[in-house]
Enzyme design. Sequence first.
Site, PDB file in Angstrom:
ATOM      1  N   CYS A  31       0.799  -1.224   0.000  1.00 37.44           N
ATOM      2  CA  CYS A  31       0.000   0.000   0.000  1.00 37.44           C
ATOM      3  C   CYS A  31       0.830   1.271   0.000  1.00 37.44           C
ATOM      4  CB  CYS A  31      -0.861   0.052   1.256  1.00 37.44           C
ATOM      5  SG  CYS A  31      -2.157  -1.158   1.298  1.00 37.44           S
ATOM      6  N   ASP A  44      19.062  -5.220 -14.092  1.00 32.12           N
ATOM      7  CA  ASP A  44      17.714  -5.560 -13.616  1.00 32.12           C
ATOM      8  C   ASP A  44      17.696  -5.257 -12.122  1.00 32.12           C
ATOM      9  OD1 ASP A  44      15.213  -6.620 -13.226  1.00 32.12           O
ATOM     10  OD2 ASP A  44      15.618  -8.508 -14.244  1.00 32.12           O
ATOM     11  N   ASP A  45      16.503  -4.935 -11.593  1.00 35.13           N
ATOM     12  CA  ASP A  45      16.441  -4.620 -10.163  1.00 35.13           C
ATOM     13  C   ASP A  45      16.454  -5.869  -9.296  1.00 35.13           C
ATOM     14  OD1 ASP A  45      13.515  -5.409 -10.116  1.00 35.13           O
ATOM     15  OD2 ASP A  45      13.500  -3.724 -11.502  1.00 35.13           O
ATOM     16  N   CYS A  49      16.135  -4.118   7.073  1.00 33.94           N
ATOM     17  CA  CYS A  49      15.585  -5.476   7.016  1.00 33.94           C
ATOM     18  C   CYS A  49      16.135  -6.096   5.736  1.00 33.94           C
ATOM     19  CB  CYS A  49      14.060  -5.477   6.956  1.00 33.94           C
ATOM     20  SG  CYS A  49      13.411  -7.145   6.611  1.00 33.94           S
ATOM     21  N   CYS A  51      13.014  -1.661   5.131  1.00 34.61           N
ATOM     22  CA  CYS A  51      13.015  -2.632   4.017  1.00 34.61           C
ATOM     23  C   CYS A  51      14.058  -2.273   2.949  1.00 34.61           C
ATOM     24  CB  CYS A  51      11.633  -2.670   3.368  1.00 34.61           C
ATOM     25  SG  CYS A  51      11.604  -3.620   1.828  1.00 34.61           S
TER      26      CYS A  51
HETATM   27  S1  SF4 Z   1      11.949  -9.348   3.829  1.00 33.41           S
HETATM   28 FE1  SF4 Z   1      12.532  -7.310   4.509  1.00 33.41          FE
HETATM   29  S2  SF4 Z   1      13.939  -6.584   2.898  1.00 33.41           S
HETATM   30 FE2  SF4 Z   1      12.864  -8.323   2.044  1.00 33.41          FE
HETATM   31  S3  SF4 Z   1      11.177  -7.371   0.928  1.00 33.41           S
HETATM   32 FE3  SF4 Z   1      10.432  -7.930   2.978  1.00 33.41          FE
HETATM   33  S4  SF4 Z   1      10.690  -6.092   4.233  1.00 33.41           S
HETATM   34 FE4  SF4 Z   1      11.902  -5.855   2.396  1.00 33.41          FE
END
Ligand code: SF4
Length: 505
Positions: A9, A368-369, A456, A256
Site C-alpha cells: 500500500c 535488472d532490479d 531489514c 526494508c
Molecule cells: S523481507 Fe525485509 S527486505 Fe525483504 S522485501 Fe520484505 S521487508 Fe523488504
Amino acid sequence: MGENLKIACGVFGAINFDGNPIFPYVYWGLRAQNHRGHQSHGFLTYNNGKFYLHRSLDLVPRIKASAIQEWFGRLPGHVGIGNVRYTTSGRSDEKSLLKDTQPVVASKDGIKVAVSFNGNIVNALQLEKEIRKESPEFSWECDANIICQKFLLELTKSKDLASAAKACMQEIDGAFSVAGITKDGQFFAFKDSHGIRPLCAGHSEKERIYAFSSETVGLDINGFCRDFEVGPGEFVVASEKGFERERLVKERKAFCAFEFAYFARPDSFFDGKYVYEIREEFGRNLVRENPDIVKDADIVISLPETADDAAFGVHEESGLRWERATRRHRYVTERAFILLNKERYTIIDKKINILASKVREKRVIVTDDSIVRGDTTKIAIEKMRKMGAKKVYMFVTFPRIIGPCFYGIDMATYSQLIGSRHTPEEIAKIIGADAVCYQSIEGFVKATGFRRDELCMGCLTGEYPTPLAQKIADTMRKRFLEGYEETGRLYEMAELLEELSGKTD
Ligand code: SF4
C-alpha cells in the site's frame, strides 16, 4: 525482474488548521504514489464529527473539471487520509478487493477511528482470536481491519492515542506504517517498532497544513516541505503547533532494503539521499565487482525501467555505451491487459518493445532490479537472443532473494523464488543468461547509506526482524528443502501458525 512484484500500500494524510478543504491534497498525494498499489484506492475525510468515505477499485481516477465540485461535496472537511492498495493478505477477487479497500473505520463504546496503513501483519490470526474475545462480532478480510480494531480496543481501554499505538507496537508482529483520524478530528501517525515501511512527515509553508506520506513524492507534488521520516516505534500527532513526536518502543531499526532496489520512486528521498542516486551507485558497484564481465561486454541496457539509474551507473563506471534499447508501451498498464492463459509469457511483449538493431551482434549487460521467479527474465533473455544478442549478462542490483517477505511485498513462499533453491550459476542456466551477477550484500548496504543493522534484509539473509516471521521462516525453509508443498502465503497458513504458537506459548 521485479515486474511481477507488488507492494501492499501507499498512505497519505493531511490536516489543514486554516480550515480549507483537504481533499485536493490527499488526492494528489495518492496520485503521486499509485505505484505502491493499483488494485484499489480510497479517501476518507472528517468534517464536524463525521467521516466521509469514498472507496473504489483500480488506480486513483482522473477527475474532470466538471466533476470537481461533486468530489469536494462528497469528501468535505479539513482533515483526510487516503490509501492505494495491492493485496498481500486476504483474497483477490473483485468483491473481496472492494471490501478490503482502505481507509477502514471501526467504532466501539462511542469511540471511532479511521486508519490507512501500509505493511503486513504476521500474527493476524492470533490477533483475530484476541479481538473476538472482546468484540465477538468482529470479522476481517485484510490486515487493515485488524490493526484498526486492535488500535480501537486499546483506545477504549486507555483513552489515550499514544498508549493505544504503543500496544500495537508491542503486540503486533509485522510491519505497519499508519495514518489515522479519530472522531474528534485528531490526526496522527505511527510505525511498528522496527520502522520497516516508509512514512514521512511534511508541512506547507503557505497554509497551516501538516501531512504524512509513504514517500516524499507525496509531499513534493503538493509543494510541501519535507520534515522527517517517522522513526521506528514513533507516534506523531499533528497539532496547531506542528508535529509532536514521541518514541514509544525501542527496537532496532529494520527498514526494508527492497524499497531502494525496486519499490520506491527514484525521486523519493530517504535519509539524505534520492533513491536514484543510490541506484546509480548500485550500477557502479556491479562494475567494480565484475571486472571480467565488463571487459567482455559491448553495451549496457536496462530492463525494466526501474533499472535505468543502475544502467547509468554501469555506463559511468565502465565507459560502456548505455543503449536505451528497451522502450515501454507507455499507456499499457497491467490492469489493461487482455491476456490468454499463459499470462506470464506475454507480459514482456505487452509492456516492453526491444530495439533489435541496438542489440544485434552485441555482448549485452542487462541491468535488472531483482530476480524473483526468473520466468519473466527468461522470456526477456529469449527475446534478446532472438533479436541477435551474442551474449547476455545479467547485472542484478538486489542481491539474491532466498526467502519470502512477511512485511508487505507479494513474495510470500519459498517455492515462488528461484533463488531459494538455486545458485547464481544454476539460475543463469535456467534463464538462459551467460552469467547472472548479483550485487553483493556489502556493496548494496554501503550504497544505501544505511548501516547493515538498520535494514531489514530477511529475504536476502533469512534473518527477519520480528520473532514470529523468523519462526515461520526457519520452520518452512527446512520443510521446503525436504520437499514439503507450500499451500499459500506462509503467514496465512492457519495450521502452521497454530503449531508454532503452540510451541512458543
Ligand atoms: S523481507 Fe525485509 S527486505 Fe525483504 S522485501 Fe520484505 S521487508 Fe523488504
